[in-house]
Design a protein around this motif. Structure first.
Motif, short mmCIF file in Angstrom:
data_model
loop_
_atom_site.label_atom_id
_atom_site.label_comp_id
_atom_site.label_asym_id
_atom_site.label_seq_id
_atom_site.Cartn_x
_atom_site.Cartn_y
_atom_site.Cartn_z
N VAL A 1 -69.82 40.91 -14.53
CA VAL A 1 -71.11 41.39 -13.36
C VAL A 1 -70.92 42.06 -12.48
O VAL A 1 -71.21 42.65 -12.03
N LEU A 2 -69.39 41.30 -11.77
CA LEU A 2 -68.87 41.58 -10.53
C LEU A 2 -68.26 43.56 -11.09
O LEU A 2 -68.44 44.17 -10.32
N ILE A 3 -67.74 43.61 -12.33
CA ILE A 3 -67.21 44.63 -12.35
C ILE A 3 -68.47 45.88 -12.54
O ILE A 3 -68.44 46.99 -11.54
N ALA A 4 -70.41 45.66 -13.26
CA ALA A 4 -70.89 46.01 -13.35
C ALA A 4 -71.69 47.11 -11.94
O ALA A 4 -71.98 47.62 -11.57
N LEU A 5 -71.74 45.50 -10.86
CA LEU A 5 -72.56 45.56 -9.77
C LEU A 5 -71.06 46.62 -8.68
O LEU A 5 -71.72 47.64 -7.99
N SER A 6 -70.07 46.74 -8.72
CA SER A 6 -69.10 47.15 -8.07
C SER A 6 -68.94 48.07 -8.29
O SER A 6 -68.64 49.02 -7.24
N SER A 7 -69.70 48.53 -9.48
CA SER A 7 -69.50 49.89 -9.39
C SER A 7 -70.56 51.16 -9.59
O SER A 7 -70.53 52.26 -9.20
N GLN A 8 -71.78 50.20 -8.40
CA GLN A 8 -72.88 51.16 -8.49
C GLN A 8 -72.79 51.35 -6.94
O GLN A 8 -72.87 50.01 -6.18
N ASP A 9 -73.11 52.54 -6.32
CA ASP A 9 -72.67 52.08 -4.46
C ASP A 9 -73.92 51.54 -3.62
O ASP A 9 -74.00 51.41 -2.24
N ASP A 10 -75.24 51.71 -4.53
CA ASP A 10 -76.50 51.27 -4.01
C ASP A 10 -76.30 49.92 -3.67
O ASP A 10 -76.76 49.07 -3.00
N ASP B 1 -63.98 50.37 0.97
CA ASP B 1 -62.91 51.49 0.54
C ASP B 1 -63.22 51.15 -0.54
O ASP B 1 -62.35 50.23 -1.11
N LYS B 2 -63.99 52.28 -1.16
CA LYS B 2 -63.94 51.91 -3.31
C LYS B 2 -62.93 52.41 -3.31
O LYS B 2 -63.04 51.01 -4.63
N LYS B 3 -61.63 52.44 -3.16
CA LYS B 3 -60.21 52.58 -4.21
C LYS B 3 -60.08 50.86 -3.83
O LYS B 3 -59.72 51.21 -5.13
N VAL B 4 -60.20 50.30 -2.88
CA VAL B 4 -59.60 49.18 -2.68
C VAL B 4 -60.14 48.62 -3.47
O VAL B 4 -59.60 47.54 -4.19
N LEU B 5 -61.31 48.18 -3.58
CA LEU B 5 -62.75 47.90 -3.95
C LEU B 5 -62.17 47.60 -5.42
O LEU B 5 -62.22 46.71 -6.47
N LYS B 6 -61.76 49.22 -6.13
CA LYS B 6 -61.59 49.12 -7.35
C LYS B 6 -60.92 48.37 -7.91
O LYS B 6 -60.44 47.36 -8.83
N ILE B 7 -59.44 48.35 -6.70
CA ILE B 7 -58.08 47.84 -7.31
C ILE B 7 -58.54 46.31 -7.50
O ILE B 7 -57.89 45.24 -8.16
#
Length: 175
Positions: free
Chosen positions: A22-31, A59-65
């Motif tokens: 769920v976290l992966i899916a949610l964090s991939s959505q900017d809104d 920070d989208k890059k840091v968040l993804k990591i």
């Protein structure tokens, strides 16, 4: 430990894995992350005990990591902990032979070892006796020794299938 307790551990770990997903899916959505920041700014201060939340989200890059690393932490826990508890249960209930005879057992054991060694395959002589090994389209070969395991080797879907197959084995085959 009884069978109901073992199944409860499996279900708990499956829920942990679901939450990571769920976290992966949610964090991939900017809104969604923008909505989270808005909610977080208005949250009760007693829940703001950890600093750095807003910079992490922005920070989208840091968040993804961070999300990828969190996911791997949960994945490691699911694979390792579930393997250990079923192994203990089968030893205690004298069902080791039944466990070891499953088509997925040696693969799961090697994957667990890989997760314990920073996601790298390291085969000892015992492991090599079972190689190559395959289950459900996943193959582990001796030439993978020393190499890092990737999602290409063992996808999230395959892991989920393995966990479900092991859970079904507990429900239907174990005493």
């Amino acid at each position: 430990m009884d069978k109901d307790y073992l199944l409860g551990l499996f279900r708990t770990q499956k829920n942990n894995y679901r939450l990571a997903y769920v976290l992966i899916a949610l964090s991939s959505q900017d809104d969604v992350m923008d909505d989270f920041l808005h909610l977080y700014k208005n949250i009760d201060p007693k829940f703001k005990v950890i600093d750095g939340i807003e910079p992490l989200i922005l920070d989208k890059k840091v968040l993804k990591i961070a999300v990828d690393q969190f996911h791997m932490t949960i994945l490691r826990a699911v694979v390792k902990e579930l393997f250990e508890v079923i192994k203990i249960y089968c030893k205690d209930t004298k069902q080791n032979n039944l466990l070891h005879s499953q088509s997925w057992y040696q693969l799961w054991r090697i994957i667990r070892n890989c997760f314990s060694h920073d996601f790298h395959f390291h085969f000892n002589n015992h492991d090599k006796k079972f190689l190559p090994i395959s289950w459900n389209g996943v193959e582990i070969r001796e030439d993978m020794d020393g190499k890092q395991m990737t999602i290409g080797h063992f996808s999230y879907e395959k892991l989920w299938a393995l966990i479900n197959e092991v859970e079904a084995f507990i429900e239907t085959d174990l005493a």
